[in-house]
Design a protein around this motif. Structure first.
Motif, PDB file in Angstrom:
ATOM      1  N   ASP A 167       0.853  -1.193   0.000  1.00 29.97           N
ATOM      2  CA  ASP A 167       0.000   0.000   0.000  1.00 29.97           C
ATOM      3  C   ASP A 167       0.884   1.238   0.000  1.00 29.97           C
ATOM      4  O   ASP A 167       0.913   2.006   0.945  1.00 29.97           O
ATOM      5  N   VAL A 226       1.245   9.112   1.606  1.00 31.07           N
ATOM      6  CA  VAL A 226       0.330  10.097   2.201  1.00 31.07           C
ATOM      7  C   VAL A 226       0.642  10.289   3.681  1.00 31.07           C
ATOM      8  O   VAL A 226       0.700  11.427   4.169  1.00 31.07           O
ATOM      9  N   LEU A 227       0.878   9.214   4.413  1.00 28.76           N
ATOM     10  CA  LEU A 227       1.190   9.342   5.839  1.00 28.76           C
ATOM     11  C   LEU A 227       2.530  10.038   6.059  1.00 28.76           C
ATOM     12  O   LEU A 227       2.676  10.807   7.019  1.00 28.76           O
ATOM     13  N   SER A 228       3.492   9.814   5.202  1.00 29.55           N
ATOM     14  CA  SER A 228       4.778  10.513   5.320  1.00 29.55           C
ATOM     15  C   SER A 228       4.603  12.014   5.095  1.00 29.55           C
ATOM     16  O   SER A 228       5.215  12.825   5.788  1.00 29.55           O
ATOM     17  N   ILE A 242       0.682   3.978  -1.609  1.00 33.03           N
ATOM     18  CA  ILE A 242      -0.014   5.270  -1.589  1.00 33.03           C
ATOM     19  C   ILE A 242      -0.268   5.710  -0.152  1.00 33.03           C
ATOM     20  O   ILE A 242      -0.057   6.865   0.205  1.00 33.03           O
ATOM     21  N   ARG A 243      -0.673   4.774   0.691  1.00 33.77           N
ATOM     22  CA  ARG A 243      -0.900   5.089   2.107  1.00 33.77           C
ATOM     23  C   ARG A 243       0.397   5.523   2.772  1.00 33.77           C
ATOM     24  O   ARG A 243       0.420   6.481   3.539  1.00 33.77           O
ATOM     25  N   GLN A 244       1.507   4.863   2.465  1.00 33.23           N
ATOM     26  CA  GLN A 244       2.786   5.226   3.060  1.00 33.23           C
ATOM     27  C   GLN A 244       3.230   6.618   2.634  1.00 33.23           C
ATOM     28  O   GLN A 244       3.722   7.396   3.453  1.00 33.23           O
TER      29      GLN A 244
END
Length: 66
Positions: A51, A57-59, A53-55
């Protein structure tokens, strides 16, 4: 005072989410098999693994206050 408190809480959560997996693994540091690190940049995106994209965005969210 409010801004300093919010920044302190933010930094506490960043440290909790980034360092807790390392700290909790310290007792088992010598009891695991060797797994080589992945040092190829963007390999997750190129191979469509995980995932990513999630990584990303969270960064970005974690660095917004700075």
């Amino acid at each position: 005072m409010f801004i300093n408190t919010i920044m302190y809480i933010y930094l506490s959560f960043v440290l909790y989410f980034t360092l807790m997996p390392i700290i909790s693994a310290l007792p088992f540091v010598f009891n695991h098999s060797y797994v080589p690190m992945n040092l190829v940049p963007f390999i997750d995106i190129l191979d469509d693994r995980g995932d990513f994209i999630r990584q990303v965005v969270l960064s970005i969210i974690m660095t917004i206050p700075f």
